[in-house]
Design an enzyme around this catalytic site. Structure first.
Site, mmCIF file in Angstrom:
data_model
loop_
_atom_site.group_PDB
_atom_site.id
_atom_site.type_symbol
_atom_site.label_atom_id
_atom_site.label_comp_id
_atom_site.label_asym_id
_atom_site.label_seq_id
_atom_site.Cartn_x
_atom_site.Cartn_y
_atom_site.Cartn_z
ATOM 1 C CG ASP A 10 -13.415 9.749 -10.746
ATOM 2 O OD1 ASP A 10 -12.358 9.829 -11.389
ATOM 3 O OD2 ASP A 10 -13.595 8.926 -9.824
ATOM 4 C CG ASP A 125 -8.646 9.305 -13.374
ATOM 5 O OD1 ASP A 125 -8.113 10.217 -12.709
ATOM 6 O OD2 ASP A 125 -8.861 8.163 -12.924
ATOM 7 C CD GLU A 126 -9.524 13.336 -9.231
ATOM 8 O OE1 GLU A 126 -10.580 13.640 -8.647
ATOM 9 O OE2 GLU A 126 -8.546 12.843 -8.658
#
Length: 383
Positions: A10, A125-126
């Site tokens: 993350d 974003d992960e």
């Protein structure tokens, strides 16, 4: 079979961190990203920089993300900007720049994939990674992933590594920012059970509230409940899942590719609009949403059979309606016609904050027979 090693990576305060690459002078300060029509930073003649501040913002809008300094003041993602301004009036407010965020997203994922190719993309974003078959000690492998991300982007990330996705997701949040957490199953009682139940991805606000009324606040207390008792209170499926989750059981694989389940577009208005007083404006917005959804379907090479709408009223209540077609389509006119039929089934006497159009029950173009549907005419709509 080797014991699974699943990682959840993350990025740390991703949007804000990308902005700090551009405006490094803001490091260490409370900074939030979001809002509408926010002025970009500008440099004055004397070389100083001028930034918009939360206290000066007027209008609607929500925070997309915030630096950890802003979060320490109580400001968080999805919070209304006007509320955030009361908590941190002097925080810097920056406009959203999705093009930049997508660029850095591609960079960090490419760097990670070069080391660990079995990657499940979970958003900008992960990601999840399956490290099971990779050589090397687990912590060293996790550090090499963090180093690769920083070398490619200049940004930090937090990684959790455990035998499954559920635990890896929890672990990636334990040592933020720039954390690396490795967890084995025998460590669950000491490291996972003391955590609040909301740390489990899948336990939302309503479930947390109900658990609290039953005297259950942390994961350990949830683990002590019998499966039958949980199923009596939460139903067979969710109750059984709660018991498994509290004990860290999760057999889901890392999925490297998945078909899209739906395509949607929505917009929140600068001011509340009324179906009659603002009919022309709403009609234009509605048509544009249908056209954009049709364009998305075209780019993805899919057709949709179920057309739906989403309305949010001035009192923040939300309604959805949908309609299934006999043939799947990607035609903007047909989507608009079907969505218009859905509009006839909702209350349009109240002012609207948000309007959305959604197409689901997707199939690839190759699945449709050669006689597919004919383009639909634009229907007469309530607006």
């Amino acid at each position: 079979m080797p014991r699974r090693r699943i990682a959840h990576l993350d990025m740390d305060a991703f949007y804000a961190s990308v902005e700090l690459l551009r405006y490094q002078q803001l490091r260490g300060q409370p900074v939030v990203i979001g809002g509408r029509s926010v002025d970009a930073p500008r440099q004055t003649a004397d070389g100083n920089w001028h930034y918009a501040r939360l206290r000066d913002y007027v209008g609607r809008g929500v925070i997309t993300t915030a630096t950890y300094e802003a979060r320490a003041l109580g400001v968080g993602s999805a919070m209304g900007i006007m509320k955030a301004a009361r908590l941190a009036p002097n925080a810097v407010l920056l406009p959203v720049d999705f093009e930049a965020y997508r660029h850095y997203s591609r960079l960090f994922k490419a760097a990670v994939r070069a080391i660990a190719p079995l990657m499940e993309d979970r958003g900008i974003d992960e990601i999840y990674l399956d490290l099971t078959e990779l050589p090397g000690e687990t912590r060293a492998l996790g550090q090499s992933l963090k180093d690769a991300v920083r070398a490619a982007t200049g940004l930090s990330c937090s990684i959790g590594i455990s035998p499954n996705k559920l635990l890896a997701k929890i672990c990636s949040d334990l040592e933020k920012p720039d954390g690396l957490t490795v967890l084995e199953m025998d460590e669950i009682p000491a490291r996972i059970w003391p955590l609040p139940v909301r740390k489990v991805n899948g336990i939302g606000p309503k479930a947390e509230e109900k658990l609290a009324t039953l005297g259950i606040h942390n994961i350990g207390e949830l683990a002590a409940c019998s499966p039958r008792w949980l199923q009596e209170h939460f139903g067979s499926n969710y109750g059984g899942w709660l018991h498994d989750a509290a004990h860290g059981r999760d057999q889901r694989p890392v999925v490297t590719y998945s078909e899209p389940k739906s395509v949607s577009r929505e917009t929140t208005f600068e001011r509340d609009l009324h179906a009659r007083a603002d009919r022309n404006q709403l009609s234009e917005i509605f048509t544009s949403l249908c056209q954009r959804v049709a364009g998305d379907l075209e780019r993805k090479g899919v057709l949709g059979r179920t057309i739906g709408i989403k309305l949010r009223y001035e009192d923040f209540s939300t309604v959805t309606r949908d309609l299934s077609l006999p043939e799947a389509t990607a035609d903007a006119g047909m989507i608009r016609r079907a969505a218009g039929e859905c509009l006839k089934r909702v209350e349009l006497g109240k002012r609207l904050r948000l309007l959305g159009v959604r197409v689901s029950q997707l199939e690839s173009r190759s699945q449709q027979n050669s006689t597919g549907p004919q383009p639909g005419e634009q229907a007469g709509l309530p607006f």
